[in-house]
Design a protein around this motif. Structure first.
Motif, PDB file in Angstrom:
ATOM      1  N   PHE A  94       6.387   8.952 -35.740  1.00 54.05           N
ATOM      2  CA  PHE A  94       7.795   8.818 -35.359  1.00 54.05           C
ATOM      3  C   PHE A  94       8.657   9.846 -36.073  1.00 54.05           C
ATOM      4  O   PHE A  94       8.417  10.183 -37.230  1.00 54.05           O
ATOM      5  CB  PHE A  94       8.302   7.405 -35.669  1.00 54.05           C
ATOM      6  CG  PHE A  94       7.616   6.348 -34.868  1.00 54.05           C
ATOM      7  CD1 PHE A  94       8.032   6.059 -33.583  1.00 54.05           C
ATOM      8  CD2 PHE A  94       6.523   5.665 -35.388  1.00 54.05           C
ATOM      9  CE1 PHE A  94       7.390   5.096 -32.823  1.00 54.05           C
ATOM     10  CE2 PHE A  94       5.872   4.697 -34.642  1.00 54.05           C
ATOM     11  CZ  PHE A  94       6.302   4.415 -33.357  1.00 54.05           C
ATOM     12  N   GLY A  95       9.675  10.331 -35.361  1.00 53.48           N
ATOM     13  CA  GLY A  95      10.566  11.308 -35.959  1.00 53.48           C
ATOM     14  C   GLY A  95      11.964  11.248 -35.384  1.00 53.48           C
ATOM     15  O   GLY A  95      12.192  10.680 -34.309  1.00 53.48           O
ATOM     16  N   LEU A 138       2.522  12.123 -29.405  1.00 55.12           N
ATOM     17  CA  LEU A 138       1.448  11.664 -28.515  1.00 55.12           C
ATOM     18  C   LEU A 138       0.088  12.217 -28.935  1.00 55.12           C
ATOM     19  O   LEU A 138      -0.924  11.518 -28.877  1.00 55.12           O
ATOM     20  CB  LEU A 138       1.749  12.093 -27.075  1.00 55.12           C
ATOM     21  CG  LEU A 138       2.999  11.494 -26.434  1.00 55.12           C
ATOM     22  CD1 LEU A 138       3.266  12.157 -25.095  1.00 55.12           C
ATOM     23  CD2 LEU A 138       2.855   9.993 -26.279  1.00 55.12           C
ATOM     24  N   VAL A 139       0.056  13.494 -29.314  1.00 52.06           N
ATOM     25  CA  VAL A 139      -1.181  14.151 -29.742  1.00 52.06           C
ATOM     26  C   VAL A 139      -0.932  14.708 -31.131  1.00 52.06           C
ATOM     27  O   VAL A 139       0.056  15.400 -31.366  1.00 52.06           O
ATOM     28  CB  VAL A 139      -1.578  15.289 -28.767  1.00 52.06           C
ATOM     29  CG1 VAL A 139      -2.791  16.044 -29.283  1.00 52.06           C
ATOM     30  CG2 VAL A 139      -1.812  14.742 -27.372  1.00 52.06           C
ATOM     31  N   ASP A 140      -1.851  14.410 -32.065  1.00 49.44           N
ATOM     32  CA  ASP A 140      -1.699  14.875 -33.434  1.00 49.44           C
ATOM     33  C   ASP A 140      -3.037  15.385 -33.946  1.00 49.44           C
ATOM     34  O   ASP A 140      -3.792  14.667 -34.598  1.00 49.44           O
ATOM     35  CB  ASP A 140      -1.174  13.740 -34.323  1.00 49.44           C
ATOM     36  CG  ASP A 140      -0.679  14.253 -35.662  1.00 49.44           C
ATOM     37  OD1 ASP A 140      -0.674  15.475 -35.873  1.00 49.44           O
ATOM     38  OD2 ASP A 140      -0.306  13.416 -36.504  1.00 49.44           O
ATOM     39  N   TRP A 145      -0.081  19.626 -31.553  1.00 52.15           N
ATOM     40  CA  TRP A 145       0.617  18.351 -31.441  1.00 52.15           C
ATOM     41  C   TRP A 145       1.534  18.392 -30.241  1.00 52.15           C
ATOM     42  O   TRP A 145       2.030  19.429 -29.842  1.00 52.15           O
ATOM     43  CB  TRP A 145       1.378  17.990 -32.720  1.00 52.15           C
ATOM     44  CG  TRP A 145       2.467  18.942 -33.080  1.00 52.15           C
ATOM     45  CD1 TRP A 145       3.766  18.908 -32.668  1.00 52.15           C
ATOM     46  CD2 TRP A 145       2.361  20.077 -33.934  1.00 52.15           C
ATOM     47  NE1 TRP A 145       4.474  19.952 -33.198  1.00 52.15           N
ATOM     48  CE2 TRP A 145       3.629  20.678 -33.982  1.00 52.15           C
ATOM     49  CE3 TRP A 145       1.316  20.647 -34.657  1.00 52.15           C
ATOM     50  CZ2 TRP A 145       3.881  21.814 -34.726  1.00 52.15           C
ATOM     51  CZ3 TRP A 145       1.579  21.791 -35.402  1.00 52.15           C
ATOM     52  CH2 TRP A 145       2.845  22.355 -35.430  1.00 52.15           C
ATOM     53  N   ILE A 146       1.745  17.229 -29.663  1.00 52.96           N
ATOM     54  CA  ILE A 146       2.645  17.067 -28.517  1.00 52.96           C
ATOM     55  C   ILE A 146       3.532  15.873 -28.809  1.00 52.96           C
ATOM     56  O   ILE A 146       3.043  14.775 -29.105  1.00 52.96           O
ATOM     57  CB  ILE A 146       1.873  16.848 -27.198  1.00 52.96           C
ATOM     58  CG1 ILE A 146       0.989  18.059 -26.896  1.00 52.96           C
ATOM     59  CG2 ILE A 146       2.854  16.579 -26.058  1.00 52.96           C
ATOM     60  CD1 ILE A 146       0.079  17.873 -25.694  1.00 52.96           C
ATOM     61  N   ASP A 147       4.852  16.093 -28.734  1.00 51.16           N
ATOM     62  CA  ASP A 147       5.819  15.033 -28.981  1.00 51.16           C
ATOM     63  C   ASP A 147       6.522  14.643 -27.688  1.00 51.16           C
ATOM     64  O   ASP A 147       6.847  15.503 -26.873  1.00 51.16           O
ATOM     65  CB  ASP A 147       6.898  15.486 -29.969  1.00 51.16           C
ATOM     66  CG  ASP A 147       6.409  15.554 -31.398  1.00 51.16           C
ATOM     67  OD1 ASP A 147       5.284  15.093 -31.658  1.00 51.16           O
ATOM     68  OD2 ASP A 147       7.150  16.065 -32.252  1.00 51.16           O
ATOM     69  N   LEU A 148       6.770  13.361 -27.523  1.00 49.80           N
ATOM     70  CA  LEU A 148       7.642  12.837 -26.472  1.00 49.80           C
ATOM     71  C   LEU A 148       9.007  12.677 -27.127  1.00 49.80           C
ATOM     72  O   LEU A 148       9.124  11.993 -28.154  1.00 49.80           O
ATOM     73  CB  LEU A 148       7.119  11.501 -25.953  1.00 49.80           C
ATOM     74  CG  LEU A 148       7.979  10.799 -24.914  1.00 49.80           C
ATOM     75  CD1 LEU A 148       8.016  11.621 -23.637  1.00 49.80           C
ATOM     76  CD2 LEU A 148       7.427   9.415 -24.642  1.00 49.80           C
ATOM     77  N   VAL A 149      10.034  13.340 -26.571  1.00 54.86           N
ATOM     78  CA  VAL A 149      11.349  13.369 -27.200  1.00 54.86           C
ATOM     79  C   VAL A 149      12.390  12.819 -26.236  1.00 54.86           C
ATOM     80  O   VAL A 149      12.415  13.181 -25.057  1.00 54.86           O
ATOM     81  CB  VAL A 149      11.723  14.818 -27.609  1.00 54.86           C
ATOM     82  CG1 VAL A 149      13.099  14.867 -28.241  1.00 54.86           C
ATOM     83  CG2 VAL A 149      10.682  15.387 -28.555  1.00 54.86           C
TER      84      VAL A 149
END
Length: 178
Positions: A94-95, A138-140, A145-149
């Protein structure tokens, strides 16, 4: 509530949230050093975008439109102040991300028309853009990495054009806030 007042309020709230995002991690870091929550991270990154402007615009009704061709160098020469920066607070997947852009540009010009037709033009423009978003990773992987924002973005633009002495449109001040 008036649109301009609402936009001013939104710009101030986003600015306050950005400042808070810069100060909160220091307090959390002192709490988390001795606990098991050592995976807090905070990143601040100032950046620069170079842009030019080309198109057609008009100022007063019944006056012809004018072509604009301003290169990045032309704009940078008239930049009074500018700031661009992004900050991210993250724990695990989370960010919270914030992005702030502010510019103040001014220019003045004297026309080449003979007196009494000559006039001075003074332009001042201030632009603010603020973004506040939440992120979920989503991917780390180690190098991927892929973030859903998901977030909100607010814009505020305030432009004033002062037309100095001369026969045509003498002493007029034209302003627009969006």
């Amino acid at each position: 509530m008036n649109r301009i007042i609402l936009k001013n309020l939104m710009a101030r709230v986003l600015g306050i949230l950005w400042i808070a995002a810069l100060t909160i991690p220091a307090a959390w870091a002192s709490k988390t050093e001795d606990s098991s929550n050592k995976d807090w991270s905070f990143t601040v990154a100032p950046y620069v975008w170079g842009a030019g402007l080309k198109g057609t615009t008009s100022t007063l009704p019944r006056l012809p439109s004018v072509d604009i061709d301003a290169s990045f160098k032309d704009i940078a020469d008239h930049l009074d102040f500018g700031f661009m920066g992004v900050a991210e607070l993250r724990k695990g997947r989370f960010g919270v991300i914030t992005d702030i852009v502010y510019t103040k540009i001014s220019a003045d010009s004297s026309s080449t028309l003979p007196s009494p037709l000559n006039r001075n033009l003074d332009l001042d423009s201030r632009t603010f853009m603020g973004t506040l978003a939440g992120a979920y990773r989503l991917v780390d992987e180690e190098h991927t990495w892929i973030d859903l924002v998901l977030g909100v973005r607010g814009w505020y633009v305030d432009t004033d054009l002062d037309v100095g002495p001369g026969i045509l449109a003498s002493g007029r001040k034209i302003g627009h806030k969006e």
